[in-house]
Motif scaffolding. Sequence first.
Motif, PDB file in Angstrom:
ATOM      1  N   TYR A 136      27.264   1.255  -9.473  1.00  0.00           N
ATOM      2  CA  TYR A 136      26.731   2.008  -8.339  1.00  0.00           C
ATOM      3  C   TYR A 136      25.335   2.534  -8.652  1.00  0.00           C
ATOM      4  O   TYR A 136      24.399   2.394  -7.847  1.00  0.00           O
ATOM      5  N   GLU A 137      25.175   3.139  -9.819  1.00  0.00           N
ATOM      6  CA  GLU A 137      23.895   3.754 -10.152  1.00  0.00           C
ATOM      7  C   GLU A 137      22.766   2.729 -10.241  1.00  0.00           C
ATOM      8  O   GLU A 137      21.630   3.016  -9.864  1.00  0.00           O
ATOM      9  N   SER A 138      23.074   1.527 -10.719  1.00  0.00           N
ATOM     10  CA  SER A 138      22.026   0.515 -10.914  1.00  0.00           C
ATOM     11  C   SER A 138      21.751  -0.312  -9.672  1.00  0.00           C
ATOM     12  O   SER A 138      20.637  -0.821  -9.497  1.00  0.00           O
ATOM     13  N   SER A 139      22.753  -0.448  -8.776  1.00  0.00           N
ATOM     14  CA  SER A 139      22.609  -1.398  -7.670  1.00  0.00           C
ATOM     15  C   SER A 139      22.741  -0.805  -6.278  1.00  0.00           C
ATOM     16  O   SER A 139      22.249  -1.401  -5.314  1.00  0.00           O
ATOM     17  N   PHE A 140      23.397   0.351  -6.125  1.00  0.00           N
ATOM     18  CA  PHE A 140      23.701   0.863  -4.787  1.00  0.00           C
ATOM     19  C   PHE A 140      23.285   2.313  -4.576  1.00  0.00           C
ATOM     20  O   PHE A 140      23.643   2.914  -3.572  1.00  0.00           O
ATOM     21  N   HIS A 141      22.544   2.879  -5.517  1.00  0.00           N
ATOM     22  CA  HIS A 141      22.083   4.257  -5.368  1.00  0.00           C
ATOM     23  C   HIS A 141      20.884   4.284  -4.415  1.00  0.00           C
ATOM     24  O   HIS A 141      20.002   3.418  -4.492  1.00  0.00           O
ATOM     25  N   PRO A 142      20.805   5.269  -3.514  1.00  0.00           N
ATOM     26  CA  PRO A 142      19.694   5.292  -2.541  1.00  0.00           C
ATOM     27  C   PRO A 142      18.311   5.301  -3.188  1.00  0.00           C
ATOM     28  O   PRO A 142      17.373   4.714  -2.640  1.00  0.00           O
ATOM     29  N   ASP A 143      18.161   5.957  -4.324  1.00  0.00           N
ATOM     30  CA  ASP A 143      16.837   5.990  -4.960  1.00  0.00           C
ATOM     31  C   ASP A 143      16.371   4.588  -5.330  1.00  0.00           C
ATOM     32  O   ASP A 143      15.192   4.241  -5.166  1.00  0.00           O
ATOM     33  N   VAL A 144      17.302   3.778  -5.837  1.00  0.00           N
ATOM     34  CA  VAL A 144      16.969   2.402  -6.215  1.00  0.00           C
ATOM     35  C   VAL A 144      16.662   1.565  -4.979  1.00  0.00           C
ATOM     36  O   VAL A 144      15.665   0.825  -4.929  1.00  0.00           O
ATOM     37  N   LEU A 145      17.502   1.692  -3.963  1.00  0.00           N
ATOM     38  CA  LEU A 145      17.390   0.829  -2.785  1.00  0.00           C
ATOM     39  C   LEU A 145      16.199   1.200  -1.904  1.00  0.00           C
ATOM     40  O   LEU A 145      15.577   0.324  -1.300  1.00  0.00           O
ATOM     41  N   THR A 146      15.887   2.478  -1.804  1.00  0.00           N
ATOM     42  CA  THR A 146      14.743   2.878  -0.983  1.00  0.00           C
ATOM     43  C   THR A 146      13.450   2.314  -1.563  1.00  0.00           C
ATOM     44  O   THR A 146      12.575   1.829  -0.830  1.00  0.00           O
ATOM     45  N   LYS A 147      13.300   2.366  -2.871  1.00  0.00           N
ATOM     46  CA  LYS A 147      12.110   1.789  -3.504  1.00  0.00           C
ATOM     47  C   LYS A 147      12.027   0.292  -3.231  1.00  0.00           C
ATOM     48  O   LYS A 147      10.958  -0.235  -2.912  1.00  0.00           O
ATOM     49  N   ARG A 148      13.179  -0.405  -3.330  1.00  0.00           N
ATOM     50  CA  ARG A 148      13.177  -1.840  -3.065  1.00  0.00           C
ATOM     51  C   ARG A 148      12.793  -2.132  -1.622  1.00  0.00           C
ATOM     52  O   ARG A 148      12.067  -3.084  -1.334  1.00  0.00           O
ATOM     53  N   LEU A 149      13.287  -1.311  -0.695  1.00  0.00           N
ATOM     54  CA  LEU A 149      12.979  -1.535   0.712  1.00  0.00           C
ATOM     55  C   LEU A 149      11.486  -1.334   0.980  1.00  0.00           C
ATOM     56  O   LEU A 149      10.860  -2.134   1.692  1.00  0.00           O
ATOM     57  N   ILE A 150      10.906  -0.298   0.402  1.00  0.00           N
ATOM     58  CA  ILE A 150       9.475  -0.077   0.586  1.00  0.00           C
ATOM     59  C   ILE A 150       8.677  -1.234  -0.011  1.00  0.00           C
ATOM     60  O   ILE A 150       7.671  -1.678   0.565  1.00  0.00           O
ATOM     61  N   ASP A 151       9.124  -1.755  -1.146  1.00  0.00           N
ATOM     62  CA  ASP A 151       8.450  -2.915  -1.740  1.00  0.00           C
ATOM     63  C   ASP A 151       8.529  -4.140  -0.819  1.00  0.00           C
ATOM     64  O   ASP A 151       7.564  -4.912  -0.722  1.00  0.00           O
ATOM     65  N   ILE A 152       9.665  -4.323  -0.154  1.00  0.00           N
ATOM     66  CA  ILE A 152       9.809  -5.435   0.793  1.00  0.00           C
ATOM     67  C   ILE A 152       8.820  -5.272   1.942  1.00  0.00           C
ATOM     68  O   ILE A 152       8.125  -6.226   2.335  1.00  0.00           O
ATOM     69  N   TYR A 153       8.721  -4.059   2.495  1.00  0.00           N
ATOM     70  CA  TYR A 153       7.769  -3.815   3.574  1.00  0.00           C
ATOM     71  C   TYR A 153       6.346  -4.152   3.122  1.00  0.00           C
ATOM     72  O   TYR A 153       5.584  -4.822   3.846  1.00  0.00           O
ATOM     73  N   ALA A 154       5.985  -3.672   1.952  1.00  0.00           N
ATOM     74  CA  ALA A 154       4.624  -3.877   1.468  1.00  0.00           C
ATOM     75  C   ALA A 154       4.328  -5.361   1.275  1.00  0.00           C
ATOM     76  O   ALA A 154       3.239  -5.844   1.622  1.00  0.00           O
ATOM     77  N   ASP A 155       5.306  -6.090   0.754  1.00  0.00           N
ATOM     78  CA  ASP A 155       5.101  -7.516   0.524  1.00  0.00           C
ATOM     79  C   ASP A 155       4.956  -8.271   1.839  1.00  0.00           C
ATOM     80  O   ASP A 155       4.088  -9.144   1.975  1.00  0.00           O
ATOM     81  N   VAL A 156       5.777  -7.925   2.820  1.00  0.00           N
ATOM     82  CA  VAL A 156       5.704  -8.589   4.124  1.00  0.00           C
ATOM     83  C   VAL A 156       4.378  -8.285   4.809  1.00  0.00           C
ATOM     84  O   VAL A 156       3.727  -9.171   5.374  1.00  0.00           O
ATOM     85  N   ALA A 157       3.970  -7.028   4.766  1.00  0.00           N
ATOM     86  CA  ALA A 157       2.709  -6.647   5.408  1.00  0.00           C
ATOM     87  C   ALA A 157       1.528  -7.362   4.756  1.00  0.00           C
ATOM     88  O   ALA A 157       0.550  -7.703   5.425  1.00  0.00           O
ATOM     89  N   ARG A 158       1.637  -7.601   3.442  1.00  0.00           N
ATOM     90  CA  ARG A 158       0.542  -8.249   2.716  1.00  0.00           C
ATOM     91  C   ARG A 158       0.511  -9.762   2.921  1.00  0.00           C
ATOM     92  O   ARG A 158      -0.558 -10.375   3.003  1.00  0.00           O
ATOM     93  N   THR A 159       1.690 -10.391   3.032  1.00  0.00           N
ATOM     94  CA  THR A 159       1.745 -11.852   3.021  1.00  0.00           C
ATOM     95  C   THR A 159       1.896 -12.493   4.384  1.00  0.00           C
ATOM     96  O   THR A 159       1.752 -13.697   4.507  1.00  0.00           O
TER      97      THR A 159
END
Length: 429
Positions: A400-423
Amino acid sequence: MRVVVAHNRYREAQPSGENTIVDAEIAQLTAAGVEVLPFLRSSDEIPSMSKPAKALLPISPIWAPKAQQDLGRLLAEHKPDVLHLHNPYPLLSPWVVRTAHRHGVPVVQTVHNYRQVCSSGLYFRDGVICQDCRGRALGVPAIVHRCYRGSRAQSALMATTLAVHRPTWKSVDRFIALTSAVADHLRDYGIPDERIVVKPNGIPDPGTPTPLGDGFLYMARLTPEKGLDLLLEAWRRHPVGALGPLRVAGDGELRPLVEAAAAERPDVIYLGQLDRAGVRAAIEASAVVLATSTWHDVLPTVILEALASGRPVLGTALGGIPYLVGADAPHEPAGTGPAVAASAVAGQVPPPAGRSAVPAGLVTGAAGWVVPPDPAALAAALPAARTGASALAGSARTRYESSFHPDVLTKRLIDIYADVARTRPALDR
């Protein structure tokens, strides 16, 4: 970063994990400094709509003109970096993807079900897995079998919507697949790998896990695809009390089945529909949480609840369940516990001395076990899970802590947004 989150909320009378996830993501993104512009509609709005608006409802899954007008104004005024779409039906329509692209805004969609292909979104019909509409230009089987809301007319509308919007879906800039199984579904639909990212949902951290309780907890909608009848058949193959208590929480059309089982056996306890405090108490009272779905369940939230509370999960090897418990790839933790015996079934190592091999078909992952959706296989796995619960409790929480914790997932989601906006400008339209 500025993000529009678009979602057609399901009716509040039918509790929706998807609504809960969208609300949680909005809160987590806002807390992380993202400017979120909610673009939400609710199916609860339908009864209070004007007569002209209701007259347009039959076409709204295909187009929804009012939603496009409102979204167009929002995009023109705020010029967001990304539009993040969840459920578009019935009041938004997949047309929001085209509207966003017309304004130069890239689109990310979280895929919560199989509705790119299946009118019901479940790949499940008449009590069994069904994929009859895969590969068809028009989902005629869905119309014949009234797969959408039990109506041939509404099924025809949804099947037509899916056919019309096949090019729309294939223009989405990035799909968020909740599990590896959803990623496979998207590839089968024709989405290239570079437009698919696997990012599951998460739940808030409930805190340090309590010591394991006893027995098993099944918590789900009491509907055929969730496998309650499979579980009860497997449970009856054991003497009363042999496995500790089986607690069942939830409500639905199969409620009489569990009420009858509770009347028949004192080791079956029906808890009814629980609030948040009741859910927490039920998990803490148990040692193993069950996820015995008989369909390709996308991401049962009960598994996340279990892992966050340090409870391993015994589930069926369908849909996203193996991914969630870390059993979608071989996993052999050190030691001589149940995982080593499970590998013996696959012919990798002999069972340790003095220990019999675990049931055939049982696969052990980082945070639990999966078995085929068969009563005999599940019945044989129940004692192994009870015995092995303490060995996997710590790794359940770690997963849970490594794969499903909100802190981990929110960072990943923001990274996805940034990558999409850039590419996005480089993507082939």
